[in-house]
Design a protein around this motif. Structure first.
Motif, PDB file in Angstrom:
ATOM      1  N   ALA A   2      -2.863 -40.742  37.402  1.00 37.24           N
ATOM      2  CA  ALA A   2      -3.470 -41.165  36.139  1.00 37.24           C
ATOM      3  C   ALA A   2      -2.667 -42.285  35.498  1.00 37.24           C
ATOM      4  O   ALA A   2      -3.222 -43.276  35.004  1.00 37.24           O
ATOM      5  CB  ALA A   2      -3.573 -39.969  35.191  1.00 37.24           C
ATOM      6  N   THR A  19     -10.591 -42.873  39.280  1.00 35.34           N
ATOM      7  CA  THR A  19      -9.287 -42.193  39.226  1.00 35.34           C
ATOM      8  C   THR A  19      -9.387 -40.775  39.762  1.00 35.34           C
ATOM      9  O   THR A  19      -8.503 -40.310  40.480  1.00 35.34           O
ATOM     10  CB  THR A  19      -8.781 -42.116  37.769  1.00 35.34           C
ATOM     11  N   MET A  20     -10.507 -40.111  39.422  1.00 40.55           N
ATOM     12  CA  MET A  20     -10.613 -38.675  39.686  1.00 40.55           C
ATOM     13  C   MET A  20     -10.343 -38.260  41.135  1.00 40.55           C
ATOM     14  O   MET A  20      -9.503 -37.389  41.366  1.00 40.55           O
ATOM     15  CB  MET A  20     -11.976 -38.155  39.226  1.00 40.55           C
ATOM     16  N   GLU A  23      -8.457 -43.985  28.714  1.00 39.93           N
ATOM     17  CA  GLU A  23      -9.774 -43.468  29.124  1.00 39.93           C
ATOM     18  C   GLU A  23      -9.878 -43.263  30.629  1.00 39.93           C
ATOM     19  O   GLU A  23     -10.423 -42.272  31.101  1.00 39.93           O
ATOM     20  CB  GLU A  23     -10.865 -44.450  28.685  1.00 39.93           C
ATOM     21  N   GLY A  24      -9.358 -44.239  31.378  1.00 36.25           N
ATOM     22  CA  GLY A  24      -9.487 -44.218  32.836  1.00 36.25           C
ATOM     23  C   GLY A  24      -8.732 -43.079  33.491  1.00 36.25           C
ATOM     24  O   GLY A  24      -8.928 -42.801  34.678  1.00 36.25           O
ATOM     25  N   GLY A  25      -7.857 -42.419  32.744  1.00 32.49           N
ATOM     26  CA  GLY A  25      -7.080 -41.329  33.320  1.00 32.49           C
ATOM     27  C   GLY A  25      -7.465 -39.984  32.738  1.00 32.49           C
ATOM     28  O   GLY A  25      -6.743 -38.997  32.883  1.00 32.49           O
ATOM     29  N   GLN A  26      -8.614 -39.961  32.038  1.00 33.46           N
ATOM     30  CA  GLN A  26      -9.044 -38.699  31.425  1.00 33.46           C
ATOM     31  C   GLN A  26     -10.343 -38.222  32.053  1.00 33.46           C
ATOM     32  O   GLN A  26     -11.195 -39.022  32.398  1.00 33.46           O
ATOM     33  CB  GLN A  26      -9.278 -38.900  29.921  1.00 33.46           C
ATOM     34  N   LEU A  27     -10.474 -36.923  32.166  1.00 30.16           N
ATOM     35  CA  LEU A  27     -11.742 -36.373  32.655  1.00 30.16           C
ATOM     36  C   LEU A  27     -12.660 -36.149  31.453  1.00 30.16           C
ATOM     37  O   LEU A  27     -12.208 -35.674  30.407  1.00 30.16           O
ATOM     38  CB  LEU A  27     -11.497 -35.047  33.373  1.00 30.16           C
ATOM     39  N   MET A  43      -5.326 -33.696  32.781  1.00 33.22           N
ATOM     40  CA  MET A  43      -6.245 -34.831  32.642  1.00 33.22           C
ATOM     41  C   MET A  43      -7.468 -34.478  31.792  1.00 33.22           C
ATOM     42  O   MET A  43      -8.155 -35.363  31.297  1.00 33.22           O
ATOM     43  CB  MET A  43      -6.689 -35.318  34.010  1.00 33.22           C
ATOM     44  N   ASP A  73      -4.925 -45.618  35.257  1.00 35.76           N
ATOM     45  CA  ASP A  73      -5.798 -45.479  34.079  1.00 35.76           C
ATOM     46  C   ASP A  73      -6.145 -46.794  33.391  1.00 35.76           C
ATOM     47  O   ASP A  73      -7.190 -46.916  32.769  1.00 35.76           O
ATOM     48  CB  ASP A  73      -5.227 -44.463  33.075  1.00 35.76           C
ATOM     49  N   TRP A  89     -12.823 -43.488  34.910  1.00 38.52           N
ATOM     50  CA  TRP A  89     -12.339 -42.152  35.276  1.00 38.52           C
ATOM     51  C   TRP A  89     -12.856 -41.684  36.628  1.00 38.52           C
ATOM     52  O   TRP A  89     -12.149 -41.002  37.373  1.00 38.52           O
ATOM     53  CB  TRP A  89     -12.727 -41.137  34.198  1.00 38.52           C
TER      54      TRP A  89
END
Lengths: 367, 322
Positions: A103, A115-116, A183-187, A274, A107, A112
């Motif tokens: 993440a 990243t996921m 944002e890009g590292g959050q689910l 995450m 991120d 996301w």
């Protein structure tokens, strides 16, 4: 004839006995509540309302459920091969590092859903890595997996302490945690799921990892009951000598099983790291790895049972938190007592009622 | 390193190793009888709580010790009921009891004392305080032996001396009495013991009672000798370190003592090294010292320092022929 060898129908083995054990566990927990001077039935009612009464409560309940599904599956996979993985706690903790590293590095560049998959792999790899050495020791050196996984819980705890306090900490901050993921590292949160039932998620951290957990349940079911490896694992669990006689390689199965088990535990970290707090925090696992033992035992090591018992523990965790607001005499740690009682009655004492039930069953059958 | 500092680290090492020593000896009895005991941690915690409560209420340290021993034996008997009588899984039972102890101590502590899981401050009469051995002050002037005698050997509380006394007693019981011989036999080959007409069940229960007895000392030491109240989760994994020490010592009494002293020393050294630098290496993270007992035990289990062979029948419930 001894009662132990009398076969019982599945609905008694998988329905009546677990439920009776659960009732016993709750009876003794209720006794503790009564001892404190509160009304156990009132407490139970408050607990259920807190866990299932509102959309937000349900959101929290399912958030806890998600973590417990992962750790429950982790324990169950190992149990099928006759291994008792007590180290899900540490494997989940190290898995958090894997997820956080992915993440932190991705991120700011990608959304996301890119990243996921990497985060899932990262978490699983780190979790599996944590199980690798105990697995190797069990497979080739014959040392007991229970002991080594306990040792690794503590080793990982010290390691993560070092990493968070010395390496990943935000310079100038006091709290031992990483920076907040973008944002890009959050689910994403699952507002729509609660919305379907007309509730609102509010502050509850129910997130996409719930979906991942359900997918893993299905994959574990396929693995255990529909693949060659699963068959070998179950054979090993039932009878190591039979497995050896059939030409199955003990060390290979042990190592693969433990890597899968560790990987599943590692993925649990996706949910809090995450999904909820969007950063890696110290001690974020908070005992979920140990709850996995209770969840797996309660669920009879079957993914469907694990979902149900994870839900039960989710209700207990969320309801217990609400209960401690309403009844200050009962602290949140009441859940730990209930958990212990469930493990004791559903796990260690699972055969206690069997002789009596066998006798009743035989009488009912007119013998 | 300065000699005085070394002596003070040694003194604190001895004090830190006492709960480990009691607990590891407790584990020795159950494991040699073929009952794995992951629940040592829980026994220690529950007995620490019980002895703090009773010592607080009565102001009598010995009453506290009695309560600590009593509750640890109760936990042992539950473990026995699950794993001997009902042939349940010993690991699962131990894990369960750890949870019950961890939860109950906080829930009851909060309900009774309302201090976030702390018990009330135990009065001085309810504690085991340090005993100055005769001649400690006089000896202090003697170089090397003097400070060692005054600061490491003297000045400890009675439980410390009891702990070291338990080592030869445990050895004598295990290797020189009929009970000990049978206990070791039941851990290796319960079938043979049964054939000789000795009850496996009763023998294993007796071993577990001894385990509870010794674990009660460990908990009592934590709450009313080392400190003056019970604090949340006060055992903090010491039960597991004791388990590691037991394995590290290959399930033998005298090596158990040495392993506990080693792990106690590591703990004391880690406390001392906090924020200090070692010559040549520079600052060493304290976490390494915290993890070292566990790492050492794993290395031992890997077979790099001799072979740790557990009792053969350990962890397997005994079933008579059907």
């Amino acid at each position: 004839m001894s009662t132990a060898s009398v076969p019982l129908p599945a609905w008694i083995n998988y329905g009546v006995i677990p439920i009776l054990n659960l009732i016993l566990a709750f009876f003794f927990s209720g006794l503790v509540v009564w001892l404190i001077g509160e009304n156990p039935f009132e407490a139970l009612q408050l607990l259920l309302i807190g866990a299932l009464g509102r959309g937000e409560g349900i959101g929290f309940t399912l958030f806890y459920t998600t973590s417990f599904i992962f750790t429950g599956l982790s324990v169950a996979v190992a149990i099928h091969a006759g291994l008792f993985n007590i180290g899900s706690e540490g494997q989940a903790y190290l898995g958090g590092l894997g997820a956080a590293l992915v993440a932190l590095s991705l991120d700011s560049y990608v959304p996301w859903y890119v990243t996921m998959p990497f985060a899932v792999i990262g978490a699983a790899l780190f979790g599996a890595a944590c199980a690798a050495i105990p697995a190797w020791l069990q497979a080739y050196r014959g040392s007991h997996i229970v002991i080594t996984t306990i040792m690794f819980n503590f080793i990982v705890s010290s390691l993560m302490n070092y990493v968070l306090v010395r390496v990943l900490i935000v310079p100038g901050k006091m709290a031992p945690e990483t920076r907040t993921f973008l944002e890009g590292g959050q689910l994403p949160k699952l507002d729509w799921l609660i919305g379907v039932f007309g509730g609102r998620l509010g502050a509850a951290p129910l997130n996409f990892s719930f979906v991942i957990a359900l997918v893993m349940c299905f994959l574990v079911w396929v693995l255990i009951w529909r693949t060659k490896l699963g068959y070998e694992m179950r054979t090993l669990g039932h009878s190591p000598t039979a497995a050896a006689y059939a030409g199955m390689r003990y060390s290979k199965i042990v190592i693969i099983t433990m890597l899968i088990s560790g990987g599943l535990a590692g993925m649990m970290a996706l949910n809090p790291v995450m999904g909820a707090s969007a950063r890696l925090q110290i001690e974020f696992v908070g005992g979920a790895g140990f709850v996995g033992i209770a969840v797996s035992l309660m669920g009879r090591n079957h993914p469907a049972g694990i979902v149900l018992s994870a839900l039960l523990f989710g209700i207990l965790y969320q309801g217990g938190a609400e209960l401690s607001f309403d009844m200050p005499a009962i602290t949140r740690d009441m859940i730990v007592v209930i958990q212990g009682m469930v493990i004791l009655f559903a796990g260690a004492l699972e055969y206690m009622l069997r002789p009596a039930i066998v006798r009743l069953y035989q009488q009912a059958m007119g013998r | 390193m300065d000699f005085d500092i070394f002596i003070s680290i040694l003194g604190s090492a001895v004090r830190l190793s006492i709960p480990l020593l009691f607990t590891a000896l407790a584990g020795l009895f159950s494991e040699r009888a073929g009952i794995f005991d992951i629940g040592l941690e829980g026994k220690m915690l529950a007995s620490a709580f019980a002895s703090a409560c009773v010592a607080y209420a009565t102001g009598n340290a010995w009453a506290g010790l009695g309560a600590g021993i009593g509750i640890a034996i109760v936990f042992s008997l539950v473990h026995g009921f699950a794993s001997i009588t009902n042939r349940g899984n010993q690991i699962v039972s131990g894990v369960a009891l750890n949870f019950v102890a961890a939860g109950l101590t906080i829930v009851l502590g909060q309900a009774w004392f309302g201090q976030g899981g702390r018990t009330g401050q135990v009065p001085a009469s309810g504690r085991f305080s340090g005993i100055t051995l005769p001649g400690a002050e006089m000896m202090r002037e003697v170089p090397i032996i003097g400070p060692f005698y005054a600061n490491v050997i003297s000045g400890n509380n009675i439980l410390t001396y009891l702990a070291f006394l338990m080592v030869p007693i445990s050895w004598w019981v295990l290797y020189r009495t009929r009970f000990g011989l049978r206990l070791r036999a039941v851990g290796e080959n319960p079938g043979a013991v049964d054939t000789a007409g000795i009850s496996v069940t009763w023998l294993r229960y007796r071993a577990l009672i001894v385990t509870g007895f010794l674990a009660g000392f460990a908990g009592t030491y934590l709450s009313i000798a080392q400190s003056a109240a019970f604090i949340n989760n006060m055992s903090a994994g010491k039960g597991y370190i004791a388990l590691a020490a037991l394995i590290f010592a290959k399930w033998k009494p005298v090596p158990v003592m040495l392993a506990c002293l080693l792990f106690g020393f590591l703990d004391a050294f880690a406390n001392f090294m906090q924020g200090k630098a070692l010559p040549l290496i520079g600052e060493v993270p304290v976490q390494i010292f915290q993890a070292l007992p566990y790492i050492l035990t794993c290395v031992l289990l890997a077979g790099f320092i001799g072979i740790a062979r557990p009792p053969k029948a350990g962890g397997v419930p005994y079933t008579k022929e059907r």
